[in-house]
Design a protein around this motif. Structure first.
Motif, mmCIF file in Angstrom:
data_model
loop_
_atom_site.group_PDB
_atom_site.id
_atom_site.type_symbol
_atom_site.label_atom_id
_atom_site.label_comp_id
_atom_site.label_asym_id
_atom_site.label_seq_id
_atom_site.Cartn_x
_atom_site.Cartn_y
_atom_site.Cartn_z
ATOM 1 N N SER A 189 0.835 -1.208 0.000
ATOM 2 C CA SER A 189 0.000 0.000 0.000
ATOM 3 C C SER A 189 0.864 1.249 0.000
ATOM 4 O O SER A 189 1.938 1.276 0.607
ATOM 5 C CB SER A 189 -0.892 0.020 1.248
ATOM 6 N N GLU A 190 0.351 2.297 -0.641
ATOM 7 C CA GLU A 190 1.093 3.564 -0.701
ATOM 8 C C GLU A 190 1.091 4.295 0.632
ATOM 9 O O GLU A 190 0.092 4.285 1.368
ATOM 10 C CB GLU A 190 0.468 4.482 -1.751
ATOM 11 N N LEU A 191 2.203 4.974 0.910
ATOM 12 C CA LEU A 191 2.309 5.901 2.039
ATOM 13 C C LEU A 191 2.451 7.317 1.506
ATOM 14 O O LEU A 191 2.900 7.521 0.378
ATOM 15 C CB LEU A 191 3.528 5.567 2.910
ATOM 16 N N MET A 192 2.103 8.296 2.346
ATOM 17 C CA MET A 192 2.221 9.689 1.923
ATOM 18 C C MET A 192 2.322 10.579 3.165
ATOM 19 O O MET A 192 1.567 10.387 4.114
ATOM 20 C CB MET A 192 0.973 10.100 1.127
ATOM 21 N N PRO A 193 3.263 11.530 3.198
ATOM 22 C CA PRO A 193 3.227 12.521 4.293
ATOM 23 C C PRO A 193 2.009 13.421 4.116
ATOM 24 O O PRO A 193 1.737 13.904 3.016
ATOM 25 C CB PRO A 193 4.543 13.289 4.114
ATOM 26 N N THR A 194 1.274 13.628 5.193
ATOM 27 C CA THR A 194 0.016 14.361 5.102
ATOM 28 C C THR A 194 0.238 15.866 5.165
ATOM 29 O O THR A 194 1.367 16.341 5.230
ATOM 30 C CB THR A 194 -0.910 13.977 6.274
ATOM 31 N N GLU A 195 -0.851 16.602 5.217
ATOM 32 C CA GLU A 195 -0.790 18.026 5.515
ATOM 33 C C GLU A 195 -0.433 18.204 7.007
ATOM 34 O O GLU A 195 -0.618 17.284 7.793
ATOM 35 C CB GLU A 195 -2.133 18.710 5.205
ATOM 36 N N PRO A 196 0.078 19.373 7.414
ATOM 37 C CA PRO A 196 0.502 19.568 8.808
ATOM 38 C C PRO A 196 -0.671 19.701 9.778
ATOM 39 O O PRO A 196 -1.751 20.199 9.426
ATOM 40 C CB PRO A 196 1.294 20.879 8.754
ATOM 41 N N TYR A 197 -0.412 19.248 11.008
ATOM 42 C CA TYR A 197 -1.365 19.381 12.114
ATOM 43 C C TYR A 197 -0.656 20.020 13.299
ATOM 44 O O TYR A 197 0.552 19.849 13.477
ATOM 45 C CB TYR A 197 -1.902 18.013 12.536
ATOM 46 N N LEU A 198 -1.409 20.709 14.139
ATOM 47 C CA LEU A 198 -0.861 21.323 15.344
ATOM 48 C C LEU A 198 -1.470 20.645 16.563
ATOM 49 O O LEU A 198 -2.698 20.600 16.705
ATOM 50 C CB LEU A 198 -1.168 22.827 15.378
ATOM 51 N N LEU A 199 -0.625 20.128 17.424
ATOM 52 C CA LEU A 199 -1.101 19.441 18.623
ATOM 53 C C LEU A 199 0.049 19.297 19.613
ATOM 54 O O LEU A 199 1.207 19.513 19.271
ATOM 55 C CB LEU A 199 -1.692 18.068 18.272
ATOM 56 N N GLY A 200 -0.303 18.913 20.834
ATOM 57 C CA GLY A 200 0.717 18.805 21.865
ATOM 58 C C GLY A 200 0.789 17.454 22.530
ATOM 59 O O GLY A 200 1.491 17.304 23.529
ATOM 60 N N SER A 201 0.074 16.466 22.003
ATOM 61 C CA SER A 201 0.054 15.189 22.703
ATOM 62 C C SER A 201 0.603 14.043 21.873
ATOM 63 O O SER A 201 0.788 12.955 22.396
ATOM 64 C CB SER A 201 -1.380 14.840 23.141
ATOM 65 N N HIS A 202 0.849 14.221 20.595
ATOM 66 C CA HIS A 202 1.375 13.155 19.733
ATOM 67 C C HIS A 202 2.833 13.502 19.441
ATOM 68 O O HIS A 202 3.560 13.931 20.330
ATOM 69 C CB HIS A 202 0.510 13.073 18.470
#
Length: 675
Positions: free
Chosen positions: A397-410
């Motif tokens: 299966s294909e992988l892809m870097p996604t769009e950016p997210y902002l968070l503090g727990s991951h």
């Protein structure tokens, strides 16, 4: 009297403690707080509490759909200091060891509670793996009694977690009591105290089901409304619109409401760009850590081996046994930019190797887990696999870097600057050349009396809200909520005679919240098509504008995550105009009113992200973003926290440095650089 769409009923209530949010951190606080309130009552202080959630607690927050693993469990044979080292390394050396260590020494208790409440946790019994339904028949034990979990990595343990959030929410609701919970109310604004502008005194929001505005007064508040998604143009557009890695209801409300109340933010330049299964955003952790799969380019080359010399460009972080998440992306992006994509997860080889070492029963169980991993927490990926005839044992299966997210727990650490523990040797003063640029009203050091309190008195946070300490995940967020609950009760007892006074009249707050409704009602008849009108903009169209600005100028997918000072200056100008236009958003119903306020929260969060990247003149997170005019990691000048405060009157940001200090020795993480 019942309200109408244009004239909502106003409900006013005063409590001692308000919990805003319904995710894991809120559930932790709800579960923990009642015994402490009972203890306060015995000491002569009556304390009231209420939890307000935009959705319904059973399925709200980032764990809403479920999980297949708990990503933070220390266990009896590991050291919280090692956990703090891992957190630091994955976030390129700039985290708060006090917060990470404190979480590491407390998190297991929450995991033991989850199991006690009924969460099935996989176990290893006599050398074989069993899922949560089977191990009791094989003589396994609970974790607290010495049971051995099935680990899918050093810190992760496998669970049957499709009902994870239901289980945790049920315990929280039983502990807090249904009379103390208000669901379907979206809190959109905190209100400062009239006599102390650096203190929070109230919050205001609206019902997403009825024509009602809610105004709360309180002595203390826990703001835990999650991280932020959809400020960047997503890869899934058109028929795929709405798919995202992080739940779409996380709109940056935590960061925006805290910033407008005057709280100090930290590391808002940090972002998370997860590499996930393409189009469905399916999780990859189990495949990498449990199935031991490898990612390859289109020619079958393992890019982590092929490009490993690139890691030497980022000492000492590139020399860690497990490179940081951003650096793994960095090596993948080289393949994509040089035309050797698509990138694949080699599921065929991984499952083939497992058949060589595991029993037939274990192999059958793991093949089922390959699907259940998605069914637990990302059912859309199952649809992709079914639609594309993918059987993971037969087709990669294909992988892809996604769009950016902002968070503090991951694998991200943006958030709010919060008070830490007092017993781990954290700094209590500021000693660095730029210390005079820190606004004078802000506290020095890393703790100021109440664990989890922000720099605004009475305002606490946890989970995605606490910055500079990622990798908390679900169990850690629950734990931080519990710690904040204890602190809030102490704060209220210490301030039992204080009376909150809102600095803004209730009528003005109601008018501000319902502005999009008023705009719609005033101008809706100007044209015959209500979506086309020169007097307002729909929330949907405004969100497209925000995502386009961020994608094209602030290092989104359109530019392969690159930006520079000139592009950021353009973004700053365009975001300023967007903030002005946001005052013209319309709301034709309560759903659009919710969307309008979510957009407002996203805009301010996006602006904070842009301002921090603009201030930090280096590329601290290669693979997550690159400042091409400073495309290097500058340990001498930028091994520090970048923090900021927002002035809601002038609408200006003040960005400044705070010194970083290692409380845990990090040298054991790294091997010598190859050059």
């Amino acid at each position: 009297m019942a309200g109408t769409f244009g004239n909502p009923e106003v409900v006013q209530e005063e409590v001692d403690i308000l919990i805003i949010g319904g995710g894991m951190a809120a559930c932790g606080a709800a579960y923990e707080i009642m015994p402490w309130i009972g203890a306060a009552k015995e000491a002569g202080v009556d304390i009231t509490v209420k939890l307000v959630d935009k959705a319904a607690m059973d399925r709200s927050g980032a764990v809403a759909q479920g999980l297949s693993a708990i990503n933070t469990y220390i266990g009896p044979n590991q050291d919280p200091a090692d956990y703090a080292r891992m957190v630091s390394n994955d976030l390129m050396g700039i985290t708060r060891d006090d917060l990470a260590y404190d979480l590491g020494r407390n998190v297991d208790d929450s995991v033991h509670l989850f199991e006690e409440w009924g969460l099935p946790i996989w176990k290893t019994v006599n050398g074989e793996r069993f899922d949560g339904a089977t191990w009791p028949k094989e003589g396994g034990k609970l974790l607290k009694d010495g049971g051995e979990p099935v680990r899918s990595g050093k810190w992760q343990i496998m669970i049957n977690g499709e009902s994870y959030k239901w289980i945790v929410a049920e315990a929280a609701k039983k502990a807090l009591g249904s009379d103390n919970i208000q669901e379907r109310v979206f809190i959109v604004k905190l209100v400062n105290d009239a006599n102390d502008k650096n203190r929070v005194a109230g919050a205001v929001g609206f019902s997403t089901r009825e024509d009602k505005v809610y105004v709360y007064k309180f002595k203390a508040c826990l703001l835990v409304a999650g991280g932020c998604v959809n400020i960047f143009r997503p890869r899934s557009v058109g028929e795929g619109q709405g798919r995202a890695w992080y739940p779409v209801w996380n709109a940056g409300s935590t960061y925006t409401m805290a910033a407008e109340a005057g709280a100090e933010l930290t590391m808002m330049e940090n972002r998370f760009v997860p590499a996930r299964f393409k189009d469905g955003y399916g999780p990859v952790g189990a495949w990498f850590l449990l199935f031991k799969a490898q990612a390859t380019n289109a020619y079958g080359e393992v890019y982590m081996q092929k490009n490993k010399e690139l890691l030497n460009d980022y000492p000492p972080y590139g020399q860690a046994a497990v490179p940081a998440s951003c650096l793994r992306n960095h090596l993948m992006l080289k393949e994509m930019k040089e035309g050797r994509g698509p990138i694949y997860m080699d599921t065929v080889t991984a499952l083939g190797k497992l058949r060589e070492t595991l029993s037939p029963r274990e192999v059958k169980h793991l093949e089922a887990e390959a699907w259940e991993d998605f069914l637990d927490m990302c059912i859309g990926q199952c649809g992709i696999w079914v639609g594309e005839n993918i059987e993971p044992e037969k087709k990669n299966s294909e992988l892809m870097p996604t769009e950016p997210y902002l968070l503090g727990s991951h694998s991200g650490c943006c958030g709010i600057w919060a008070s830490g523990p007092e017993d781990v040797g954290a700094p209590t003063t500021e000693e660095h050349p730029d210390k005079d640029k820190i606004p004078a009203h802000l506290p020095q050091g890393w703790n100021w009396g109440y664990r989890g309190m922000t720099t605004v008195r009475g305002l606490f946070t946890a989970g995605d809200g606490v910055g500079a300490s990622g990798h908390k995940f679900s169990s850690g967020s629950h734990t931080e909520g519990r710690m904040a609950a204890q602190s809030m009760v102490k704060f209220v007892m210490d301030n039992k005679d204080w009376t909150p006074t809102l600095d803004t009249p209730v009528e003005a707050l109601v008018e501000e919240i319902y502005r999009p409704v008023r705009t719609f009602l005033e101008h809706k008849d100007y044209t015959t098509a209500i979506d086309v009108n020169p007097h307002y903009i729909t929330p949907r169209m405004l969100q497209f504008r925000l995502q386009k600005i961020m994608d094209e100028y602030v290092a989104g997918v359109a530019t392969y995550y690159t930006t520079n000072g000139h592009m950021l200056a353009v973004a700053e100008e365009k975001l300023g105009m967007l903030k002005e236009d946001a005052m013209k958003m319309r709301a034709k119903d309560l759903h659009e009113l919710l969307r309008a306020w979510e957009n407002y929260h996203r805009i301010l969060t996006a602006e904070a992200h842009m301002k921090h990247i603009q201030f930090r003149q280096e590329s601290r997170y290669p693979g997550f973003y690159y400042r091409m005019d400073h495309n290097y990691v500058d340990e001498e000048n930028w091994h520090c926290f970048v923090n900021s405060v927002y002035d809601k009157e002038t609408k200006q940001w003040t960005v400044f440095k705070r010194a970083h200090k290692d409380l845990v020795d990090k040298s054991k993480l790294f091997k010598p650089a190859a050059h």
